[in-house]
Design an enzyme around this catalytic site. Structure first.
Site, PDB file in Angstrom:
ATOM      1  N   ASP A  36       0.842  -1.201   0.000  1.00  0.00           N
ATOM      2  CA  ASP A  36       0.000   0.000   0.000  1.00  0.00           C
ATOM      3  C   ASP A  36       0.870   1.242   0.000  1.00  0.00           C
ATOM      4  O   ASP A  36       1.521   1.534   0.992  1.00  0.00           O
ATOM      5  CB  ASP A  36      -0.894   0.010   1.236  1.00  0.00           C
ATOM      6  N   ASP A 177     -10.754  -4.767  -0.705  1.00  0.00           N
ATOM      7  CA  ASP A 177      -9.714  -4.316   0.202  1.00  0.00           C
ATOM      8  C   ASP A 177     -10.295  -3.376   1.246  1.00  0.00           C
ATOM      9  O   ASP A 177     -10.820  -2.319   0.910  1.00  0.00           O
ATOM     10  CB  ASP A 177      -8.663  -3.583  -0.650  1.00  0.00           C
TER      11      ASP A 177
END
Ligand code: DX5
Length: 221
Positions: A36, A177
């Site tokens: 990320d 997600d």
């Protein structure tokens, strides 16, 4: 039903022992590893960048999936490819010329994904579907691990899977997600997701990642 891929997000890993945590997840059967990337502008947080991708590339032998939560991701797509990313997902909300950015990723030999924030409608995908490999449905507002799953995401996933099946995209990944755990992963997969990102449900100080991955897999059986 489709095989479901597990892509642990390193955002909740121990960054002082990232290679160890990443390899533990891969050894326990993680299919991809999601990195990320946050710039403090597109999302209200700053995480990791190119040096971490380059180090992880040397440390683990798995698909490195870079989720770019940054503005104008086109500026860095080539750098992430060079650092060793196998897949790059950009946010539809973060780039003015999404088609050109996706073409750029594909020309670098990577697979490409488009991420949608919770309030971004599926219609944004209409003209880009022929060019991408993956749609990432954010089920939290991006920026932090450990948030609650936004329940309306399940219907959005189902509508997307129906849309993809109706328009001839049977192989398109639907990645989800945010707030995913062993408690809700079956519902999310049943709705049509085949690629699951989980951070805090995998990397937690209390229990080893291997145990958490097994819990997730058991919930999907
Ligand atoms: C959130 C990130 C997610 C996050 C997921 O902005 O994009 O990948 O790491 O964390 P959990 O699974 O803890 O919600």
């Amino acid at each position: 039903n489709r095989d479901v891929l597990l892509a642990p997000s390193i955002l909740s890993a121990d960054f002082a022992n990232l290679g160890r945590d990443a390899n533990a997840a891969v050894a326990a059967g993680a299919d991809w590893l999601q990195i990320d990337v946050m710039d403090g502008v597109f999302v209200p947080n700053i995480s990791v960048g190119l040096p971490v991708v380059a180090s992880l590339r040397k440390a683990v032998n798995t698909t490195l999936d870079c989720h770019l939560m940054i503005v104008q991701p086109e500026r860095y797509v080539a750098d992430f490819a060079k650092a060793g990313a196998n897949h790059i997902t950009v946010h539809a909300e973060a780039t003015t010329h999404l088609h050109r950015t996706i073409q750029q990723i594909k020309q670098l030999g990577l697979t490409a994904g488009v991420a949608l924030n919770p309030a971004t409608p599926l219609g944004v995908l209409d003209e880009i579907l022929p060019y991408i490999d993956l749609v990432l449905i954010m089920s939290v507002n991006p920026g932090f691990g450990g948030q609650e799953y936004i329940q309306t995401s399940t219907a959005k996933i189902a509508r997307l899977r129906h849309l993809l099946d109706a328009h001839g995209y049977p192989d398109m990944h639907i990645q989800v997600d945010g707030g995913v755990s062993a408690r809700n992963v079956a519902e999310i997969a049943a709705a049509g997701a085949n690629n699951i990102v989980a951070g805090s449900a995998i990397f937690t100080p209390q229990r080893p990642a291997a145990e958490m991955i097994e819990l997730m897999r058991a919930a999907l059986r």
